[in-house]
Design an enzyme around this catalytic site. Structure first.
Site, PDB file in Angstrom:
ATOM      1  N   SER A 217       0.749  -1.308   0.079  1.00 52.83           N
ATOM      2  CA  SER A 217      -0.125  -0.145  -0.138  1.00 52.83           C
ATOM      3  C   SER A 217       0.935   1.078  -0.115  1.00 52.83           C
ATOM      4  O   SER A 217       1.927   1.016   0.415  1.00 52.83           O
ATOM      5  CB  SER A 217      -0.985   0.030   1.254  1.00 52.83           C
ATOM      6  OG  SER A 217      -1.729  -1.163   1.461  1.00 52.83           O
ATOM      7  N   GLN A 218       0.441   2.444  -0.439  1.00 53.63           N
ATOM      8  CA  GLN A 218       0.841   3.837  -0.403  1.00 53.63           C
ATOM      9  C   GLN A 218       1.041   3.955   1.202  1.00 53.63           C
ATOM     10  O   GLN A 218       0.464   3.778   1.998  1.00 53.63           O
ATOM     11  CB  GLN A 218       0.015   4.644  -0.833  1.00 53.63           C
ATOM     12  CG  GLN A 218       0.243   6.131  -1.046  1.00 53.63           C
ATOM     13  CD  GLN A 218      -0.543   7.075  -1.509  1.00 53.63           C
ATOM     14  OE1 GLN A 218      -1.829   6.654  -1.594  1.00 53.63           O
ATOM     15  NE2 GLN A 218      -0.411   8.329  -1.585  1.00 53.63           N
TER      16      GLN A 218
END
Lengths: 238, 812
Positions: A88-89
């Site tokens: 994920s970011q």
């Protein structure tokens, strides 16, 4: 912002030479995440605590991504990690961690180990993290990587996360990183009264909102959805 | 010479077959957004070949048979090689907002697939250029080949997996190459290569490279990564590749919008993916309705809390979940409509035991038909018409369907559904919910307009909307919602922790109770849409949520240019999900089509000698540019319009494309005679032809909707014949302006002829994509009217050229 851009550009061209480069890039990433959290200057928006930011600054993200993605590992964006999955970011990881309000003595369940990054960030903050993965190769890789990085308070297993992890339930918090058409009832049951569950809503590269499910002391359930960014859908209402 | 004609027929059939096949394959491995790009690529291939032949005409003319045979062979080889290469380009549409390399990969796909079309076009172009004495017959075989190719590939896709259909199609140009090699001076080297290629094919070498490589991020790819999951069955068909997957260790538990207060868990399910995405499930059902209790705890179950033993119509029955939903709630009868007969076969035959013979239940009647067609033809009235979730959340959430036409959710469709409900009957539609809302609000706006179109003065009194954290269900009653019904809706929603987004007597405190948002956007939006200033709200809303219509059936299009800078700015701050990237791909495709057309068609033409009288170049260029735009605008608008009638994009492309090719070709062949006849009468042939185009296009603007409505429920074969009959007269007229223009150019300056082809090709390449963009923005009718304006403008230019031209002899 500019600083991060220069650092990323520099390393994109030259490649990372040694560990200190990664440390600098990681610091820049944390600054970047902090910058975006401040940018969302909405009184209702999620603020990021120092504890969470310290954890983000401690986890070696570059050690948890495939070698081909290592040079981008401190960019504030999701990266492919193979098997149709992403890491994920960082900004989203920070928000998700913040939303479960982690305490040092918390026992947390993670459904969807993936790269192991979210588990590592949580492990910096809580007592123990139990993590379940449904893709065999990812479960193996995350186990090896997290062991190598010395995380002793993370336990992983391969299997169906829908029924949670009965032996270690109830949990103070549950982080679901895998997509689901509904919130699994068994997970709600394994959440302690007063516990919190967080689920990102959206596609692999495009998190739209974060769903926070809270179980009151009386067992009542309420969910709240947070846009990761302040976005008013009408013009002229800023 | 006789050998040339079958060779032309085979090349032409293979080219159109390949075009349609690529559309299918790219829909499977990526998403639908490539469909119109393929048309642009094919046209680019033809455009580039025109320039190529213009530059090397003399050399190629001297070795016609050899050049033809070699090109045909290369067409055959590159069909396979480029198919394999194209799949290896690591393009990930979902990463477009993060990684600028994806634009490069997109361009690479464009260029890779250009190659086979280039070789096909070289064959056809060479025949036209070098064998002008039999040009009429070449035209004939070219056009018949195109028609046969479309039929062949659609038939092949019913029987074969796409990669095997490709192997069938690639044998056609190989045979053409063999035919022409036999009369070539270089037959020995040609035959050696042909034999080598044949040996590779027989050894099965290409087949190993042709397996479909789905995007890692499509639902099927993700499902197959899960431990112990496996594909049980693949069913290929032109309407989609169906893949049945079982996942025993981590079962599918598809229950969108399931209440988090429920204690019921879905039973074991098999997943059926269409083109690797859009998952539907087949529930294990052993006749015990208790095992389906979870169905009652989804937002989609709302209408059943109001109806006793209803007669139900389920549109888009898929794997049968919505039919089970109806049976679980004691429906008296269920008419289940599903477009894809192969899907119903899975539930009814292949997995009938697993599915508990649900479609054999005496209360259930199955109709393998398209939804709009079924409703238009049906005389029945239903207590409930139910439309469930037909797409995946990932696809809906990522804006992947921005360019997909959907005639299910238009104003006309909803009005039509409502006229098929009993007095007091209901239409219920469930959608995924995004934040801030897009499709949910667009559906409500569409419903309000549909009710108004039926003369309802207070739509607010006939609507109810509830939402969970990820789905919303809209209920439209054929009549005013009574107080007891409103109370039932409240009870249903509150007991399952669903929020109410609209009721005739709604109060703001109940709109954001269980699934809290920073604002109750769906309620706010519905309130605004029902208010006096709904137009201002639509204007101010940062996503495009104006009602979808049959003229602009882009229900999934939410992109607004004015919002783009803001969402781009917050991309890395967690705002990536706000970007409607499907539309951005269309823009990127238009940009690359323009660049590729310029650099590969127009720029090389600078090497051709440019000699024409001063002041004639610009009008001649403008004439052919306008024709290129006009022809493709009408063709593309018709392809999209006919999807409603022919039920699927692939059928529409096959029928409309072949129809235009064949009849425009006939018009083109007849243009010379017509021109001579009209000129003898002292009339401008182009004015007459453009008059014909104007007549038919304007007529169809008014005639097509009622005609479609009248015949949409008829059999496919009837609809195909009718479609071709409608297209024929218009296409015949549209085939004439180009050759008439060429005739005039030949009188003014023969040196402009390659430019005429090039400029026209360039405009066609752009228009294939531009027409879709314009249709999304302004609707099909606007695109058609714009095309008509181009024709009128071209005819005015033609008139000035007529005055310019000298009385030189006609071209040789």
């Amino acid at each position: 912002m500019k600083r991060l851009t220069y650092i990323v550009l520099f390393f994109a061209v030259t490649g990372f030479a040694d560990e200190s480069d990664y440390t600098a890039a990681r610091e820049a990433m944390v600054e970047d995440v902090r910058y975006y959290a401040q940018l969302a200057h909405d009184p209702d928006a999620v603020g990021l605590s120092d504890a969470v930011m310290t954890a983000m600054g401690s986890v070696e993200r570059h050690e948890l991504v495939p070698a081909s993605q290592r040079r981008y590992s401190y960019e504030n964006r999701p990266l492919p990690i193979g098997y149709g999955q992403t890491i994920s970011q960082p900004y989203i990881v920070a928000l998700m961690t913040e939303l479960i309000a982690p305490d040092a003595d918390d026992i947390v369940l993670e459904v969807g180990t993936g790269s192991g990054y979210q588990a590592a960030v949580l492990a910096e903050l809580v007592d123990h993290v139990y993590s379940i993965e449904i893709i065999s190769a990812l479960a193996d890789r995350a186990r090896v990587d997290l062991e190598r990085l010395g995380y002793e308070n993370i336990s992983g297993k391969l299997g169906d996360g829908y029924y949670g992890w009965e032996e270690h339930a109830p949990f103070d918090a549950i982080v679901v990183t895998a997509a689901a058409s509904h919130v699994p009832p068994p997970l709600i049951e394994q959440l302690k009264p007063g516990g919190r569950m967080v689920i990102p809503v959206g596609g692999r590269f495009l998190t739209q909102t974060l769903l926070l499910l809270e179980k009151s002391d009386t067992g009542e359930i309420v969910t709240r959805q947070f846009g990761a960014v302040r976005f008013v859908p009408l013009t002229g209402e800023h | 010479m006789r050998r040339l004609f079958p060779a032309i027929l085979l090349i032409s059939a293979a080219a159109i077959g390949y075009e349609l096949l690529l559309m299918r394959v790219l829909s499977i491995v990526q998403w639908h957004h490539f469909a119109y790009m393929i048309i642009s690529i094919a046209l680019l291939g033809y455009g580039v070949s025109g320039t190529f032949i213009a530059l090397l005409r003399h050399r190629l003319e001297a070795r016609f048979e050899t050049a033809f045979s070699a090109s045909a062979l290369l067409f055959s080889i590159t069909m396979v090689v480029c198919f394999a290469l194209g799949q290896r380009v690591p393009f990930n549409a979902l990463e477009l907002v993060w990684d600028s390399n994806q634009l490069l990969y997109l361009s690479l796909i464009y260029l890779v697939f250009l190659v086979p079309f280039f070789f096909a076009a070289v064959c056809i172009g060479l025949a036209f250029t070098c064998r002008q004495q039999v040009i009429g017959r070449i035209y004939f075989f070219d056009l018949v080949g195109a028609g046969l190719g479309a039929i062949l590939i659609i038939g092949a896709l019913f029987a074969l997996m796409p990669q095997n259909a490709l192997l069938l199609m690639m044998t056609l140009p190989l045979v053409a190459s063999l035919i022409m090699a036999s009369v070539s001076r270089a037959r020995i080297p040609l035959m050696i290569v042909q034999a080598g290629w044949l040996a590779l094919l027989l050894a099965g070498v290409p087949q190993q490279q042709l397996a479909l490589k789905l995007s890692d991020y499509k639902g099927l790819s993700q499902a197959l990564q899960v431990i112990d999951s496996r594909v049980l069955k693949n069913v290929s068909g032109p309407l989609g590749l169906l893949t049945v997957v079982d996942s025993p260790s981590v079962p599918f538990r598809h229950a969108p919008g399931l209440s988090f207060g429920t204690h019921h868990i879905p039973p074991r399910q098999l997943a059926v993916f269409t083109d690797g995405d859009s998952m539907t499930t087949i529930n294990r059902f052993d006749g015990d309705l208790g095992s389906l209790a979870y169905l009652g705890d989804m937002t989609a179950a709302l209408p059943y809390s109001l109806l006793e033993k209803p007669e139900v119509l389920v549109l888009g029955a898929g794997g049968g979940s919505d039919v089970l939903l109806a049976l679980y709630h004691g429906a008296k009868s269920v008419d289940a409509v599903e477009l894809n007969p192969q899907m119903t076969e899975l539930v009814q035959d292949t997995y009938a035991d697993f599915a508990g013979l649900v479609y054999d239940d005496p209360r259930v009647t199955l109709y393998p038909m398209e939804a709009r067609g079924f409703v238009a033809k049906s005389d029945s009235l239903y207590d409930l018409i139910h439309i469930g979730l037909l797409d995946s959340f990932a696809a809906a959430g990522a804006g992947v369907q921005a360019q997909s036409e959907s005639y299910i959710y238009t104003v006309e469709a909803i009005a039509e559904y409502l006229t098929h409900t009993t007095a007091g009957g209901m239409l219920a539609i469930t959608r995924w919910l995004k934040h801030p809302p897009r499709d949910g609000l667009k559906l409500i706006a569409t419903a309000i307009e549909a009710l108004e179109s039926l003369g309802i003065e207070q739509p607010a009194k006939q609507l109810a909307v509830i939402r969970s954290w990820n789905t919303s269900t809209l209920l439209i009653k054929n009549g005013v919602l009574e107080a007891d019904e409103v109370a039932s809706i409240r009870r249903f929603a509150h007991s399952r922790s669903f929020d109410i987004a609209w009721l005739p007597d709604i109060e703001s405190h109940e709109t954001n109770r269980f699934n809290k948002l920073d604002r109750p956007y769906l309620y706010d939006g519905t309130m605004a849409l029902l208010g006096d200033r709904s137009d201002a709200f639509l204007e101010r809303y940062k996503f495009y949520i104006e009602p979808a219509t049959d003229n602009r059936p882009y229900y999934f299009h939410f992109f607004k240019w004015t919002t783009l800078p803001e969402v781009i700015a917050v991309r890395t701050a967690g705002g990536a999900g706000l970007i409607e990237w499907g539309y951005l791909i269309l823009i990127a495709t238009l940009a690359q089509a323009t660049l590729a057309g310029f650099f590969l068609i127009l720029l090389p033409l600078w090497r051709v000698e440019r000699q024409w009288p001063a002041g004639t170049g610009a009008p001649m260029g403008a004439y052919f540019l306008l024709l290129g735009f006009a022809f493709l605008f009408i063709e593309m608008a018709f392809i999209q319009k006919f999807i409603l009638f022919l039920a699927h994009p692939l059928y529409s492309v096959a029928v409309v494309l072949s129809g235009f090719l064949v009849f425009a070709g006939i018009g083109s062949a007849y243009s010379q005679k017509l021109a001579e006849r009209l000129e003898r009468l002292g009339r401008s042939p182009l004015t007459v032809v453009v008059g014909g185009i104007a007549l038919f296009t304007l007529l169809y603007l008014f005639l097509l909707p009622p005609l479609f409505q009248r015949f949409i429920g008829y059999s496919d074969s009837t609809k195909i014949v009718l479609s071709i009959a409608l297209i024929a007269p218009l296409a015949v007229c549209m085939g004439m302006p180009f050759p008439l223009g060429l005739r005039r150019v030949a009188e003014i300056a023969t040196g402009f002829i390659p430019w005429a082809w090039g400029i026209n090709g360039f405009a066609s390449v752009i228009s294939a994509v531009l027409a879709t963009m314009l249709a999304i923005e302004f609707g099909f009718n606007a695109v058609i009217l714009l095309a008509l304006s181009c024709y009128v403008l071209a005819s005015l230019i033609y008139a000035t050229l007529a005055r310019t031209s000298s009385p030189s002899p006609p071209p040789r």
